[in-house]
Design a protein around this motif. Structure first.
Motif, PDB file in Angstrom:
ATOM      1  N   PHE A   1       0.809  -1.056   0.155  1.00 13.04           N
ATOM      2  CA  PHE A   1      -0.346   0.046   0.114  1.00 13.04           C
ATOM      3  C   PHE A   1       0.792   1.225   0.421  1.00 13.04           C
ATOM      4  CE2 PHE A   1      -2.218  -3.025   2.903  1.00 13.04           C
ATOM      5  CZ  PHE A   1      -3.773  -3.003   1.769  1.00 13.04           C
ATOM      6  N   VAL A   2       0.296   2.421  -0.170  1.00 16.27           N
ATOM      7  CA  VAL A   2       0.716   3.971   0.214  1.00 16.27           C
ATOM      8  C   VAL A   2       0.361   4.116   1.091  1.00 16.27           C
ATOM      9  CG1 VAL A   2       1.743   4.714  -2.736  1.00 16.27           C
ATOM     10  CG2 VAL A   2      -0.840   4.727  -2.276  1.00 16.27           C
ATOM     11  N   ARG A   3       1.185   4.989   2.264  1.00 18.50           N
ATOM     12  CA  ARG A   3       0.371   4.989   3.882  1.00 18.50           C
ATOM     13  C   ARG A   3       0.612   6.529   3.725  1.00 18.50           C
ATOM     14  NH1 ARG A   3       1.818   5.743   8.394  1.00 18.50           N
ATOM     15  NH2 ARG A   3       0.406   4.826   9.840  1.00 18.50           N
ATOM     16  N   GLY A   4      -0.569   7.013   4.007  1.00 15.06           N
ATOM     17  CA  GLY A   4      -0.485   8.274   4.247  1.00 15.06           C
ATOM     18  C   GLY A   4      -1.336   8.791   6.040  1.00 15.06           C
ATOM     19  N   VAL A   5      -1.079   9.478   6.748  1.00 15.60           N
ATOM     20  CA  VAL A   5      -2.447   9.633   8.076  1.00 15.60           C
ATOM     21  C   VAL A   5      -2.957  10.878   7.416  1.00 15.60           C
ATOM     22  CG1 VAL A   5      -1.976  10.048  10.005  1.00 15.60           C
ATOM     23  CG2 VAL A   5      -0.768   8.303   9.585  1.00 15.60           C
ATOM     24  N   HIS A   6      -4.264  11.174   7.827  1.00 14.69           N
ATOM     25  CA  HIS A   6      -4.697  12.938   7.099  1.00 14.69           C
ATOM     26  C   HIS A   6      -5.122  13.121   9.340  1.00 14.69           C
ATOM     27  CE1 HIS A   6      -7.413  15.637   6.854  1.00 14.69           C
ATOM     28  NE2 HIS A   6      -8.434  15.219   7.378  1.00 14.69           N
ATOM     29  N   ARG A   7      -4.812  14.184   9.328  1.00 10.32           N
ATOM     30  CA  ARG A   7      -5.097  14.832  10.983  1.00 10.32           C
ATOM     31  C   ARG A   7      -5.752  15.916  10.829  1.00 10.32           C
ATOM     32  NH1 ARG A   7       0.538  13.117  10.803  1.00 10.32           N
ATOM     33  NH2 ARG A   7       0.431  11.270  12.657  1.00 10.32           N
ATOM     34  N   GLY A   8      -6.833  15.764  11.300  1.00 12.35           N
ATOM     35  CA  GLY A   8      -8.490  17.224  11.187  1.00 12.35           C
ATOM     36  C   GLY A   8      -9.771  16.110  10.887  1.00 12.35           C
ATOM     37  N   PRO A   9     -10.645  17.046  10.735  1.00 11.48           N
ATOM     38  CA  PRO A   9     -12.213  16.773   9.746  1.00 11.48           C
ATOM     39  C   PRO A   9     -12.095  15.963   9.135  1.00 11.48           C
ATOM     40  CG  PRO A   9     -12.283  18.790  10.402  1.00 11.48           C
ATOM     41  CD  PRO A   9     -10.334  18.652  10.293  1.00 11.48           C
ATOM     42  N   TYR A  10     -12.983  14.728   8.737  1.00 12.81           N
ATOM     43  CA  TYR A  10     -12.740  13.969   7.845  1.00 12.81           C
ATOM     44  C   TYR A  10     -13.335  14.716   6.300  1.00 12.81           C
ATOM     45  CZ  TYR A  10     -13.412  10.844  11.649  1.00 12.81           C
ATOM     46  OH  TYR A  10     -13.371   9.288  12.410  1.00 12.81           O
TER      47      TYR A  10
ATOM     48  N   CYS B   1      -9.985  15.226   4.158  1.00  8.12           N
ATOM     49  CA  CYS B   1      -9.399  14.124   3.671  1.00  8.12           C
ATOM     50  C   CYS B   1      -8.935  14.457   2.289  1.00  8.12           C
ATOM     51  CB  CYS B   1     -10.244  12.423   4.219  1.00  8.12           C
ATOM     52  SG  CYS B   1      -9.760  11.718   5.559  1.00  8.12           S
ATOM     53  N   GLY B   2     -10.317  14.506   1.515  1.00  3.94           N
ATOM     54  CA  GLY B   2      -9.976  15.002   0.089  1.00  3.94           C
ATOM     55  C   GLY B   2      -8.159  15.799  -0.038  1.00  3.94           C
ATOM     56  N   GLY B   3      -7.992  16.262   0.824  1.00  3.35           N
ATOM     57  CA  GLY B   3      -6.799  17.072   0.713  1.00  3.35           C
ATOM     58  C   GLY B   3      -5.547  15.706   0.812  1.00  3.35           C
ATOM     59  N   THR B   4      -5.500  15.172   1.935  1.00  8.92           N
ATOM     60  CA  THR B   4      -4.712  14.674   1.845  1.00  8.92           C
ATOM     61  C   THR B   4      -4.770  13.745   0.687  1.00  8.92           C
ATOM     62  OG1 THR B   4      -4.692  14.668   4.418  1.00  8.92           O
ATOM     63  CG2 THR B   4      -3.691  12.371   4.165  1.00  8.92           C
TER      64      THR B   4
ATOM     65  N   VAL C   1      -8.713   5.773  14.002  1.00  9.10           N
ATOM     66  CA  VAL C   1      -7.088   5.882  15.046  1.00  9.10           C
ATOM     67  C   VAL C   1      -8.335   6.299  16.311  1.00  9.10           C
ATOM     68  CG1 VAL C   1      -5.549   6.180  15.873  1.00  9.10           C
ATOM     69  CG2 VAL C   1      -5.011   6.950  13.496  1.00  9.10           C
ATOM     70  N   ASN C   2      -8.931   7.362  15.746  1.00 10.12           N
ATOM     71  CA  ASN C   2     -10.008   7.850  17.491  1.00 10.12           C
ATOM     72  C   ASN C   2     -11.516   8.127  16.712  1.00 10.12           C
ATOM     73  OD1 ASN C   2      -9.253   9.988  15.844  1.00 10.12           O
ATOM     74  ND2 ASN C   2      -7.838  10.508  17.620  1.00 10.12           N
TER      75      ASN C   2
ATOM     76  N   ILE D   1      -8.746  14.116  15.310  1.00 11.18           N
ATOM     77  CA  ILE D   1      -9.809  13.248  14.582  1.00 11.18           C
ATOM     78  C   ILE D   1      -7.627  12.615  14.043  1.00 11.18           C
ATOM     79  CG2 ILE D   1     -11.119  11.429  12.674  1.00 11.18           C
ATOM     80  CD1 ILE D   1     -12.387  14.469  13.949  1.00 11.18           C
ATOM     81  N   GLU D   2      -7.482  11.226  14.107  1.00  8.04           N
ATOM     82  CA  GLU D   2      -6.311  10.941  12.976  1.00  8.04           C
ATOM     83  C   GLU D   2      -7.615   9.963  11.810  1.00  8.04           C
ATOM     84  OE1 GLU D   2      -2.557   9.951  14.098  1.00  8.04           O
ATOM     85  OE2 GLU D   2      -2.954  10.449  15.667  1.00  8.04           O
ATOM     86  N   THR D   3      -7.035   9.279  10.900  1.00 11.74           N
ATOM     87  CA  THR D   3      -6.936   8.437   9.665  1.00 11.74           C
ATOM     88  C   THR D   3      -5.772   7.890   8.615  1.00 11.74           C
ATOM     89  OG1 THR D   3      -9.059   9.964   9.631  1.00 11.74           O
ATOM     90  CG2 THR D   3      -8.906   8.167   8.333  1.00 11.74           C
ATOM     91  N   VAL D   4      -5.886   6.797   8.967  1.00 13.06           N
ATOM     92  CA  VAL D   4      -5.081   6.273   8.108  1.00 13.06           C
ATOM     93  C   VAL D   4      -5.428   6.126   6.913  1.00 13.06           C
ATOM     94  CG1 VAL D   4      -2.919   4.360   7.976  1.00 13.06           C
ATOM     95  CG2 VAL D   4      -3.301   5.280  10.382  1.00 13.06           C
ATOM     96  N   ILE D   5      -4.771   6.230   6.087  1.00 16.82           N
ATOM     97  CA  ILE D   5      -5.323   5.958   4.474  1.00 16.82           C
ATOM     98  C   ILE D   5      -4.014   4.760   3.822  1.00 16.82           C
ATOM     99  CG2 ILE D   5      -5.449   6.510   2.391  1.00 16.82           C
ATOM    100  CD1 ILE D   5      -6.202   9.904   3.384  1.00 16.82           C
TER     101      ILE D   5
END
Length: 169
Positions: free
Chosen positions: A110-119, A122-125, A149-150, A160-164
Motif C-alpha cells: 500500500f501507499v500509506r498516509g495519515v490525515h489529521r483533522g476533520p473527515y 481528507c480530500g487534500g490528503t 484511529v480515534n 481526529i486521525e485517519t490512516v489512509i
C-alpha cells in the motif's frame, strides 16, 4: 508533506464487514450502526476487534475524484452513492451471517498516509498522497482503506486521525 507518505506491506488478516452503498451525508449514521452490529456479533462469537475499524472504498476513479471542481464536489456529496465496506479486523476468523461478510484480507503493498483533522478535509490528503505516488512511479488500485484511529465523539475535530492505505497494482 511527502515525508509523511510511504510504501508499506501489510496483511489486514481476518475481518468482518458490511457492504454499503450510501451518500456521503448518510455515512456517519451508517458507520455507527454497522460498527455496533459488527462489535455485537464479534462478542457473540467470542471474538473481538483487534485493530482500528475501517472503511474499504471500492470503485475509485482517482482522476475524477481528485480533480473535480468545488461545484461538482458539492453536487457529488449530495448525489453520489459511495460503494464501501465498513469493517473491523478480528482476533479470529468468525463465520459470516446474512450481510456480515467474513474473510481474510491478504498481505499486500500500500501507499500509506495519515490525515489529521476533520473527515471532510481528507480530500487534500488523498490528493497529496496520490500525487506523491505518481511522482514515485507507483500505480494505484481503484480502492482505498481508511482506518479510524480515534473516535470523533471522544476527541476534538482537529485531533481526529485517519490512516489512509491505497493498494498498489
Amino acid at each position: 508533506m511527502s515525508d509523511q507518505f510511504e510504501v508499506v506491506e501489510k496483511a489486514i488478516g481476518p475481518v468482518l464487514e458490511i457492504e454499503e452503498r450510501v451518500s456521503m451525508w448518510r455515512m456517519p449514521a451508517t458507520f455507527g450502526r454497522d460498527y455496533k452490529r459488527i462489535s455485537d456479533y464479534l462478542e457473540s462469537q467470542g471474538a473481538e476487534c483487534n485493530d482500528m475499524p475501517y472503511a474499504r472504498y471500492l470503485d475509485m476513479d482517482w482522476e475524477v475524484e481528485l480533480n473535480r471542481g468545488k461545484l461538482a464536489t458539492f453536487f457529488s456529496l449530495l448525489t453520489k452513492k459511495w460503494h464501501f465496506f465498513a469493517g473491523m479486523p478480528t482476533s479470529i476468523l468468525v463465520p459470516g451471517q446474512a450481510d456480515l461478510k467474513s474473510q481474510v484480507l491478504p498481505n499486500q503493498h500500500f501507499v500509506r498516509g495519515v490525515h489529521r483533522g476533520p473527515y471532510k478535509d481528507c480530500g487534500g490528503t488523498y490528493k497529496a498522497l496520490y500525487d506523491w505516488a505518481v511522482t514515485q512511479g507507483l500505480s494505484l488500485k481503484n480502492e482505498a482503506m481508511e482506518f479510524y484511529v480515534n473516535d470523533p465523539n471522544e476527541v476534538e475535530e482537529v485531533d481526529i486521525e485517519t490512516v489512509i492505505l491505497i493498494p498498489l497494482q
